[in-house]
Design a protein around this motif. Structure first.
Motif, mmCIF file in Angstrom:
data_model
loop_
_atom_site.group_PDB
_atom_site.id
_atom_site.type_symbol
_atom_site.label_atom_id
_atom_site.label_comp_id
_atom_site.label_asym_id
_atom_site.label_seq_id
_atom_site.Cartn_x
_atom_site.Cartn_y
_atom_site.Cartn_z
ATOM 1 N N GLU A 84 33.508 -1.173 1.398
ATOM 2 C CA GLU A 84 32.618 -1.012 0.242
ATOM 3 C C GLU A 84 31.243 -1.562 0.579
ATOM 4 N N PHE A 85 30.235 -1.059 -0.115
ATOM 5 C CA PHE A 85 28.891 -1.567 0.170
ATOM 6 C C PHE A 85 28.330 -2.260 -1.063
ATOM 7 N N ASP A 86 27.376 -3.152 -0.784
ATOM 8 C CA ASP A 86 26.765 -3.948 -1.844
ATOM 9 C C ASP A 86 25.418 -3.333 -2.193
ATOM 10 N N GLU A 87 25.365 -2.706 -3.369
ATOM 11 C CA GLU A 87 24.151 -1.993 -3.787
ATOM 12 C C GLU A 87 22.944 -2.927 -3.795
ATOM 13 N N ALA A 88 23.157 -4.158 -4.250
ATOM 14 C CA ALA A 88 22.047 -5.110 -4.372
ATOM 15 C C ALA A 88 21.422 -5.409 -3.012
ATOM 16 N N LEU A 89 22.272 -5.423 -2.003
ATOM 17 C CA LEU A 89 21.797 -5.714 -0.653
ATOM 18 C C LEU A 89 20.854 -4.615 -0.149
ATOM 19 N N LEU A 90 21.129 -3.379 -0.618
ATOM 20 C CA LEU A 90 20.359 -2.234 -0.131
ATOM 21 C C LEU A 90 18.995 -2.143 -0.788
ATOM 22 N N LEU A 91 18.919 -2.749 -1.961
ATOM 23 C CA LEU A 91 17.656 -2.684 -2.690
ATOM 24 C C LEU A 91 16.722 -3.753 -2.128
ATOM 25 N N GLU A 92 15.858 -3.333 -1.251
ATOM 26 C CA GLU A 92 14.959 -4.293 -0.632
ATOM 27 C C GLU A 92 13.989 -4.834 -1.674
ATOM 28 N N GLU A 93 13.480 -6.028 -1.385
ATOM 29 C CA GLU A 93 12.551 -6.651 -2.324
ATOM 30 C C GLU A 93 11.243 -5.887 -2.416
ATOM 31 N N SER A 94 10.783 -5.477 -1.237
ATOM 32 C CA SER A 94 9.509 -4.756 -1.257
ATOM 33 C C SER A 94 9.764 -3.268 -1.048
ATOM 34 N N ALA A 95 8.899 -2.473 -1.612
ATOM 35 C CA ALA A 95 9.012 -1.033 -1.483
ATOM 36 C C ALA A 95 7.894 -0.541 -0.575
ATOM 37 N N THR A 96 8.140 0.596 0.084
ATOM 38 C CA THR A 96 7.084 1.208 0.881
ATOM 39 C C THR A 96 6.343 2.196 -0.002
ATOM 40 N N LEU A 97 5.065 1.912 -0.179
ATOM 41 C CA LEU A 97 4.264 2.770 -1.053
ATOM 42 C C LEU A 97 3.396 3.685 -0.198
ATOM 43 N N VAL A 98 3.537 4.963 -0.432
ATOM 44 C CA VAL A 98 2.741 5.949 0.302
ATOM 45 C C VAL A 98 1.432 6.170 -0.462
ATOM 46 N N ILE A 99 0.329 6.115 0.275
ATOM 47 C CA ILE A 99 -0.964 6.338 -0.376
ATOM 48 C C ILE A 99 -1.541 7.666 0.101
ATOM 49 N N GLN A 100 -1.787 8.537 -0.854
ATOM 50 C CA GLN A 100 -2.414 9.817 -0.526
ATOM 51 C C GLN A 100 -3.781 9.875 -1.175
ATOM 52 N N VAL A 101 -4.710 10.557 -0.499
ATOM 53 C CA VAL A 101 -5.989 10.894 -1.132
ATOM 54 C C VAL A 101 -6.083 12.412 -1.101
ATOM 55 N N ASN A 102 -6.231 13.000 -2.263
ATOM 56 C CA ASN A 102 -6.208 14.459 -2.387
ATOM 57 C C ASN A 102 -4.949 15.065 -1.769
ATOM 58 N N GLY A 103 -3.834 14.373 -1.942
ATOM 59 C CA GLY A 103 -2.560 14.904 -1.465
ATOM 60 C C GLY A 103 -2.332 14.720 0.019
ATOM 61 N N LYS A 104 -3.280 14.067 0.698
ATOM 62 C CA LYS A 104 -3.117 13.865 2.127
ATOM 63 C C LYS A 104 -2.710 12.426 2.392
ATOM 64 N N PHE A 105 -1.742 12.254 3.281
ATOM 65 C CA PHE A 105 -1.274 10.923 3.626
ATOM 66 C C PHE A 105 -2.391 10.120 4.281
ATOM 67 N N ARG A 106 -2.643 8.907 3.767
ATOM 68 C CA ARG A 106 -3.679 8.063 4.374
ATOM 69 C C ARG A 106 -3.133 6.740 4.891
ATOM 70 N N ASP A 107 -2.140 6.200 4.198
ATOM 71 C CA ASP A 107 -1.598 4.913 4.626
ATOM 72 C C ASP A 107 -0.298 4.669 3.870
ATOM 73 N N SER A 108 0.510 3.761 4.431
ATOM 74 C CA SER A 108 1.645 3.313 3.638
ATOM 75 C C SER A 108 1.673 1.795 3.696
ATOM 76 N N ILE A 109 1.909 1.177 2.565
ATOM 77 C CA ILE A 109 1.874 -0.284 2.502
ATOM 78 C C ILE A 109 3.138 -0.813 1.829
ATOM 79 N N LYS A 110 3.459 -2.055 2.170
ATOM 80 C CA LYS A 110 4.600 -2.707 1.515
ATOM 81 C C LYS A 110 4.099 -3.355 0.227
ATOM 82 N N VAL A 111 4.758 -3.096 -0.856
ATOM 83 C CA VAL A 111 4.374 -3.739 -2.117
ATOM 84 C C VAL A 111 5.615 -4.316 -2.792
ATOM 85 N N LYS A 112 5.370 -5.294 -3.659
ATOM 86 C CA LYS A 112 6.466 -5.836 -4.454
ATOM 87 C C LYS A 112 6.938 -4.757 -5.407
#
Length: 826
Positions: A756-784
């Motif tokens: 069995e797996f632990d769902e809580a363990l899989l939910l990382e504290e920080s999320a990877t946020l993709v930043i687009q400008v005009n729909g184009k990928f520009r950067d990805s950052i870790k955010v809370k």
RNA sequence: GCCCAGGUGGCGAAAUUGGUAACCGCAAGACACUUAAAAUGUCUCGCUCGCAAGGGCUUGCCGGUUCGAGUCCGGCCCUGGGCACCA
């Protein structure tokens, strides 16, 4: 720890599993849910080929996963052992079909065991076993009693090389699907199953089945239901009528002639009325000689002769000449069509050939109502009716219904339904099959054999060569042939035809639930525990054959209250075909056959199994890639060496970093989901990803055990060996055994539970946020996680790359999908 | 002709189902270990411009919807499969 040596460990564990009866399942006495995982039982052709491996080893992954997930999984196997190839091979090698077949079964059983599949061999069935075909015969008798089996003289497909009748389903492009010889038409009395009486239910009941749409559609098209009307026309100057079937009565005002099939009932009954009997007789004999193949080769060219008769169209009071032509088929509708050359391509072609009148009664969207002179003008998908009195101006669909009502009101005809599907011709004039349990008495006609006399065993004939006289070789079995009439007791003769082997295979899944039952084909109690089959893996080539026949037999037995269910297989998944390395169908003549035994010897069964799973989606075709296999073998080598590292330095099997634990839990989740949805290739890929993530890390015992469990369905032997070694290492087992002996207190990994797996363990504290400008990928950052739009906006707009991309322009819109993505529109 | 399924790197393929295209593996290249090769390990690897930092392009083709399309819609082109003179 020695090097990974699959040859050694695979044999060892196969023997252990068999000795321990690990895969024998009981019908009851446990608290698990029963699950029959069905695969199409093989024909014993000689050697197991690569297709068998694909068909059986990949579903085995699913079965093993289900087993670990708490199901009582039956994975049965058997042999579909009657059939033509045995006879042909027997004739060629001067050996009896039974000997040939039994030798092959023996050989293939051995090969099948090398797969490491969780087959329950105690439930093995074989269709040539009298204890099995006794019930095939019994089922025939039940259908006979119910009026669902009957004997009739019909035009049947005759293969002149195999010298036997073929079902429509066994004729491909006018050729025998076994030997490729052009099929002839013969008028013969044959035993038939009334599959057409279930035609509607065979269509309707599919809606609740979890089957591929392509399979459902193939069956629907094969059954080919069409709704129309039978119209009766008076034959001018006689008291006869001619009946035609049409789906387009809305075009009847444009009808200018009638065409009947050469072998139609109308021709047979009205020969004396024809004005030119000799000419017609000549045409009939010519068309009778033509095979389907020649007809196809002839293309669309239309031939035909006039009968000199006329039919009166009640709607127009016009006289329509009646022709005989072989473009009309006796087996379709009433064997007669009404010619509407303005709106049917075939009718147009015929009218052109014979110089008949063409009338336009439908106009298309462009409203063009000029007379039709070219074939391109005939095609009209939709339109409005013209030149047709009271239905003028109506859309063709409305007109069709209105004219049907009108014709029925006037009693000129009656609505009718037609099917492409015809009754199943099951008689075969061959030796190696199940004898049809009927007796022919000069006084009483055909009589069913008494049930207590079953099985009617196939006599061990020396001369089993087929003959061209339409009779089975069993006609040569002098002593066997003689029987008493079950009705009057006088001397009578047994039916000499054998059954199509599709009858044998249409009920085998029932026998798996109760393989040794001497009183019944299977007890109702056992069937209730396992059936209907929840999931059936097999090949798409059975879409309109085995699967349709099986559904019919099930419905027939259900209609007699002999089984409680009316659909045999609730779930169905098709597998693809494994092609040779040159991307062509494997065949000895092409020299591109890949021998699974050789591959197993080279890489091990686990590698071969896993490679099949890894190729890609299970329902596609793949060519065997000799280079691709090594990737899987390399993976298993790495698993082995990794274990070695852990076990020899057992300090390493105590703790682990968080990332490692997360990787294991991710794998548990992803592999479980992948296998559950039959995405075996994704499962293997996730397993590889997991190893990549943990390979150089320390690992807790628990995590290591989880990893081996995840591996177990895919590579059961190596997983068992690693499991075994771990138990030895942790001194759970007392006796050290390098000789390959497994101690008595050992518990197999294949009896373990899926981790069995632990769902809580899989939910990382920080999320990877993709930043687009005009729909184009520009950067990805870790955010809370869970930041508000305002907070995110501040962070994002401060980003250097974003500022550069925005270039001081005005922000028109700010899109924010929480913890996932932002898009800045400027 | 009708009905399905599909078209993503050199290859097999993946994509949380509308949210970083190319995960995993094969092949290829470089390096390490080796007397050498194999095996193994490390790195590179969609295309393109650039020494580089970095930029542009890319899911069969054309168009549309959308802040955003491999994914949805319309049209077309290929490939594989089924049915086929079915009235």
């Amino acid at each position: 720890m020695p090097k990974y040596n699959p040859a050694k460990i695979e044999k060892k564990w196969q023997k252990y599993w068999e000795d321990e009866k690990l895969y024998q399942v009981s019908d009851s006495g446990h608290d698990k849910k029963n699950f029959m995982l069905l695969v199409e039982f093989p024909y014993p052709s000689g050697d197991l080929h690569i297709g068998h491996w694909y068909a059986f080893s990949v579903p085995d992954i699913y079965g093993r996963y289900l087993r670990m997930s708490g199901f009582n999984v039956m994975y049965p196997i058997g042999f579909d052992a009657f059939g033509l190839p045995a006879e042909n091979a027997a004739i060629k090698n001067n050996i009896h079909p039974r000997d040939w077949t039994e030798k092959n079964i023996k050989n293939m059983s051995k090969q099948l065991r090398s797969m490491g599949a969780a087959f329950d061999w105690t439930r093995e069935v074989s269709t040539i076993d009298p204890e099995y075909y006794k019930w095939t015969q019994w089922i025939f008798l039940q259908l006979y009693k119910a009026g669902l089996a009957y004997r009739a003289e019909t035009l049947v497909n005759w293969c002149p090389k195999d010298m036997t009748v073929l079902a429509n389903e066994q004729v491909i492009d006018g050729k025998c699907d076994r030997c490729g010889t052009a099929v002839e038409q013969r008028n013969l009395a044959q035993w038939m199953f009334k599959i057409t009486s279930f035609a509607d239910r065979l269509i309707e009941d599919m809606k609740d089945l979890d089957w591929p749409d392509s399979t459902k559609l193939a069956q629907k098209n094969w059954i080919g239901k069409s709704e129309g009307i039978n119209i009766n026309y008076d034959v001018d100057g006689t008291d006869k009528q001619i009946t035609v079937y049409t789906t387009r009565p809305d075009t009847n005002f444009g009808a200018t002639f009638i065409v009947v099939a050469p072998d139609s009932q109308f021709v047979k009954e009205n020969k004396d009325l024809f004005s030119n009997p000799e000419e017609i007789e000549k045409y009939l004999s010519e068309s009778r000689k033509k095979s389907d193949l020649e007809r196809i080769a002839e293309g669309r060219k239309k031939t035909g002769v006039s009968t000199g008769l006329y039919a009166v169209n009640n709607l127009t009071e016009k006289k329509m000449p009646i022709y005989v032509s072989d473009f009309v088929l006796a087996s379709v509708g009433t064997g007669a069509v009404v010619g509407v050359p303005g709106h049917d391509i075939r009718d147009f072609e015929f009218a052109q050939e014979k110089g008949l009148e063409v009338i336009r009664v439908v106009v298309g969207k462009d409203g063009d109502d000029s007379p039709i002179t070219k074939i391109e003008q005939v095609q009209e998908e939709d339109g409005t009716v013209v030149n047709s009195q009271f239905i003028n101006g109506l859309n063709i669909h409305e007109a069709t219904e209105k004219i049907k009502d009108y014709i029925e009101e006037k009693a000129w005809g009656k609505r009718a339904v037609n099917y492409r599907l015809h009754d199943w011709v099951l008689s075969r004039q061959r030796y190696w099959g199940v004898p049809i349990p009927m007796v022919h008495c000069a006084d009483c006609g055909y009589q069913p054999v008494l049930e207590k006399e079953l099985p009617i065993e196939l006599p061990p004939l020396k001369d089993f060569m087929p003959t061209d006289d339409g009779r089975s070789p069993l006609a040569k079995a002098g002593k066997w042939l003689k029987a008493e009439c079950p009705n009057c007791g006088k001397p009578a003769e047994r039916e000499t035809d054998t059954m199509d082997t599709f009858v044998d295979s249409s009920w085998y899944y029932m026998r798996y639930t109760d393989p040794d039952n001497k009183e019944e084909f299977a007890s109702k109690e056992n069937m209730a525990k396992w059936l209907p089959v929840p999931l059936y893996f097999g090949g798409a080539e059975h879409n309109t054959m085995h699967l349709l026949y099986s559904r019919f037999i099930t419905k027939a037995l259900n209609s007699q209250n002999l089984v409680e269910f009316s659909e045999p297989f609730l779930g169905r998944r098709n597998h693809g075909v494994i092609l040779g390395p040159n991307n062509q169908k494997m065949s000895k003549s092409k020299g591109n056959v890949v021998d699974p035994d050789e591959q197993v010897e080279k890489f091990g069964a686990d590698t071969v199994r896993m490679y099949f799973a890894f190729m890609g989606p299970y329902d596609q075709n793949y060519s065997w890639n000799f280079e691709g296999v090594v990737g899987v073998r390399r993976f298993l080598d790495r698993v082995w060496n990794f274990t070695n590292k852990l076990i020899t330095d057992n300090k390493k099997l105590i703790t682990e970093p968080v990332e490692t634990r997360v990787a294991i839990h991710k794998a548990i989740k992803n592999i479980g989901e992948a296998v559950k949805s039959h995405k075996f290739n994704v499962g293997v890929s996730e397993l590889m990803k997991c190893l990549n993530a943990i390979e150089n890390s320390e690992l807790s015992v628990l995590s290591y055990q989880s990893f081996v469990k995840l591996l177990a369905p895919f590579a059961p032997h190596i997983a068992e060996e690693l499991w075994f070694r771990l138990q030895m290492q942790s001194r759970i087992l007392d006796s050290q055994s390098e000789s390959g002996q497994v101690p008595e207190n050992y518990t197999s990994i294949h009896a373990e539970k899926w981790p069995e797996f632990d769902e809580a363990l899989l939910l990382e504290e920080s999320a990877t946020l993709v930043i687009q400008v005009n729909g184009k990928f520009r950067d990805s950052i870790k955010v809370k996680r869970g930041l508000s739009e305002e907070e995110i906006k501040k962070i994002v707009l401060a980003n250097e790359k974003v500022q550069k991309a925005i270039d001081n322009k005005e922000i028109k819109k700010f899109v924010y999908i929480q913890d996932k993505l932002t898009n800045i529109v400027v």
